[in-house]
Design an enzyme around this catalytic site. Structure first.
Site, PDB file in Angstrom:
ATOM      1  N   THR A 224      23.027  43.101  76.584  1.00 49.41           N
ATOM      2  CA  THR A 224      22.879  41.951  75.753  1.00 49.41           C
ATOM      3  C   THR A 224      21.743  40.889  75.483  1.00 49.41           C
ATOM      4  O   THR A 224      21.239  40.816  76.456  1.00 49.41           O
ATOM      5  CB  THR A 224      24.287  40.921  75.646  1.00 49.41           C
ATOM      6  OG1 THR A 224      24.409  40.260  76.873  1.00 49.41           O
ATOM      7  CG2 THR A 224      25.734  42.119  75.327  1.00 49.41           C
ATOM      8  N   LYS A 227      23.341  36.183  77.069  1.00 49.16           N
ATOM      9  CA  LYS A 227      24.472  35.628  78.166  1.00 49.16           C
ATOM     10  C   LYS A 227      23.145  35.416  79.236  1.00 49.16           C
ATOM     11  O   LYS A 227      22.543  33.920  78.223  1.00 49.16           O
ATOM     12  CB  LYS A 227      25.413  37.294  78.925  1.00 49.16           C
ATOM     13  CG  LYS A 227      25.610  37.610  77.991  1.00 49.16           C
ATOM     14  CD  LYS A 227      26.628  38.495  78.315  1.00 49.16           C
ATOM     15  CE  LYS A 227      27.294  39.276  78.018  1.00 49.16           C
ATOM     16  NZ  LYS A 227      28.556  40.563  78.033  1.00 49.16           N
ATOM     17  N   ARG A 233      22.877  36.169  69.712  1.00 50.12           N
ATOM     18  CA  ARG A 233      23.953  37.323  70.002  1.00 50.12           C
ATOM     19  C   ARG A 233      23.029  38.823  69.457  1.00 50.12           C
ATOM     20  O   ARG A 233      23.043  39.038  68.736  1.00 50.12           O
ATOM     21  CB  ARG A 233      24.813  36.708  69.178  1.00 50.12           C
ATOM     22  CG  ARG A 233      26.182  35.347  69.566  1.00 50.12           C
ATOM     23  CD  ARG A 233      26.527  35.523  70.482  1.00 50.12           C
ATOM     24  NE  ARG A 233      27.523  36.603  71.066  1.00 50.12           N
ATOM     25  CZ  ARG A 233      28.212  35.782  71.267  1.00 50.12           C
ATOM     26  NH1 ARG A 233      29.033  33.928  71.326  1.00 50.12           N
ATOM     27  NH2 ARG A 233      29.638  36.901  71.700  1.00 50.12           N
TER      28      ARG A 233
HETATM   29  C1  LIG Z   1      28.914  41.734  77.411  1.00 49.22           C
HETATM   30  C2  LIG Z   1      28.662  42.851  77.536  1.00 49.22           C
HETATM   31  C3  LIG Z   1      29.066  43.722  76.974  1.00 49.22           C
HETATM   32  C4  LIG Z   1      29.445  43.514  75.777  1.00 49.22           C
HETATM   33  O1  LIG Z   1      28.282  42.745  74.850  1.00 49.22           O
HETATM   34  P1  LIG Z   1      28.815  42.212  73.408  1.00 49.22           P
HETATM   35  O2  LIG Z   1      27.618  41.938  72.818  1.00 49.22           O
HETATM   36  O3  LIG Z   1      30.002  41.643  73.354  1.00 49.22           O
HETATM   37  O4  LIG Z   1      29.030  43.349  72.158  1.00 49.22           O
HETATM   38  C5  LIG Z   1      29.004  45.331  77.765  1.00 49.22           C
HETATM   39  N1  LIG Z   1      28.609  45.307  78.327  1.00 49.22           N
HETATM   40  C6  LIG Z   1      28.462  44.713  79.456  1.00 49.22           C
HETATM   41  C7  LIG Z   1      28.209  44.880  80.891  1.00 49.22           C
HETATM   42  C8  LIG Z   1      29.252  43.323  79.579  1.00 49.22           C
HETATM   43  O5  LIG Z   1      28.820  42.198  80.175  1.00 49.22           O
END
Ligand SMILES: *Cc1c(COP(=O)(O)O)cnc(C)c1O
Length: 417
Positions: A224, A227, A233
């Protein structure tokens, strides 16, 4: 920025203002959340949202791509630069879609994929049964060692030998230790599987040099962008040249239509921000903060899965305190500390009321909080746990949270409307 909204949709405008105040006035410790910069937010809300651009730079289906091609190329180049990969695809709408595209790039539905099980800290899209990835593929799941809370690489190797997956996925949403990507790549090689590394949570730590990079080892790296990487996003795939065509095809036309160019534009900005000495310091501080917070929590008798953390994330096992994870998370939220309840390895409790609380330091570190504040925050956790049913005391703890937030306002260049 909000003037137009104020005029045309005062109801939504008011709610945005309230959410802005909430984000400023609480200690945000959900480890997948952060604050993006004003620059990233501005790009996200820009006119690029108006443009359709199915295809890739130089090979689009619609006209008018004079600028969009330049932007997507810059985003790809910056991704390749900061991660050191051969190729980047910046179009995935999210981490989930990126994962699905990565699988589709390498194998066919019905073939075997092997990922970490959801209750052990894996993501839904690593083959969990309710996810399309668990329905379209034959999914085999590995676990962490319930005793240590860590990967047992020998056990994973054995499971791989037994099930001969075509893809092994390394990555997690709730794993507190450094992941040994080399060990995963050796396991994958030993059974002729591809390795996909999902670094959604730790991408910022990888760029910041405080977590090893999977890029030399994995066939495809999925992530992603919002984070620890602190971008808009979205999702992103990085890969070796040999998988470039398959990856691009799997994203478009395989999984998606038109790319979200406003997101890609903001991602380009975030990647430039990540390519600075300041960002390296940020990543380092995130890990250092989590380390101090973990130490202090343990001093207060909290049991942590794996006995601590190497990264940005801490998993508190609440069983020894006799408080269910959900109850603790709710009480913390009432005090203004926002977390989420989470399963712990081999959790005997049901998934909707698990035994753990998952917390992390990316957002508080963006606010400028350091080790000293982590010590204070650990104390707040202790006070909440000790007064779990005492609404009045929880309210008083909330006042301390507000004070801490006012001492660490969201930095100027991170404040958005
Ligand atoms: C957050 C996350 C995702 C998914 O991401 P989204 O943008 O919410 O679809 C996939 N893999 C891992 C390991 C994550 O922590």
């Amino acid at each position: 920025m909000l003037t137009a909204l104020e005029q045309y949709d005062p109801q939504i405008c008011e709610l945005i203002k309230q959410e802005k105040a909430r984000q400023a006035g609480c200690i945000r410790m959900i480890p997948s959340e952060n604050y993006v910069s004003k620059a990233v937010m501005t790009a996200t809300g820009s006119c690029l949202t108006n443009k359709y651009a199915e295809g890739y730079p130089g090979k689009r289906y619609y006209e008018g791509q004079q600028i969009t091609d330049l932007i997507e190329d810059i985003a790809r180049q910056r991704a390749v630069k900061v991660f050191g990969s051969d190729h980047a695809n910046v179009q995935p709408y999210s981490g989930s879609i990126a994962n699905m595209a990565a699988y589709m790039a390498l194998v066919k539905p019905g073939e075997t994929i092997m990922g970490l099980s959801l209750p052990d800290g894996g993501h839904l899209t690593h083959g969990w049964k309710v996810s399309a990835t668990g329905k379209l593929f034959n999914s085999v799941q590995y676990t962490v060692n319930p005793e240590t809370g860590r990967f047992d690489y020998d056990q994973i190797a054995e499971l791989a030998k037994k099930n001969k997956p075509k893809i092994i996925i390394s990555g997690a949403t709730a794993y507190t230790r450094e992941i040994d990507f080399k060990a995963f790549s050796e396991i994958a090689k030993s059974v002729g599987a591809y390795l996909i590394s999902d670094i959604a949570h730790i991408a910022g730590l990888v760029v910041g040099g405080v977590h090893q990079s999977p890029v030399p080892y994995a066939d495809i790296v999925s992530t992603t962008t919002h984070k620890t990487l602190r971008g808009p996003r979205g999702g992103m795939l990085l890969c070796k040249d040999e998988h470039k065509i398959a990856v691009d095809r799997a994203v478009f036309p395989g999984m998606q239509g038109g790319p979200h160019l406003h997101t890609i534009t903001a991602l380009a900005v975030a990647l430039a921000e990540a390519d600075t000495p300041e960002f390296k310091l940020y990543a380092k501080q995130v890990v250092s903060n989590a380390g101090v917070l973990a130490e202090k929590l343990m001093e207060y008798g909290f049991e942590l899965v794996s006995g601590g953390t190497d990264n940005h994330l801490i998993l508190i096992d609440m069983r020894n305190k006799g408080i269910p994870g959900k109850k603790m998370a709710k009480a913390l939220d009432r005090a203004g500390i926002v977390t989420n309840c989470n399963t712990v390895p081999a959790d005997p409790a049901p998934p909707f009321n698990p035994s753990g609380v998952r917390i992390g330091t990316p957002a508080v570190t963006t606010r400028g909080m350091k080790e000293e504040q982590m010590i204070e925050i650990a104390k707040l956790y202790k006070e909440v746990a000790e007064n779990i049913d005492d609404t009045e005391t929880i309210e008083k703890i909330g006042k301390k949270v507000k004070l801490l937030c006012s001492e660490f306002p969201i930095p100027d260049h991170f404040i958005v409307s």
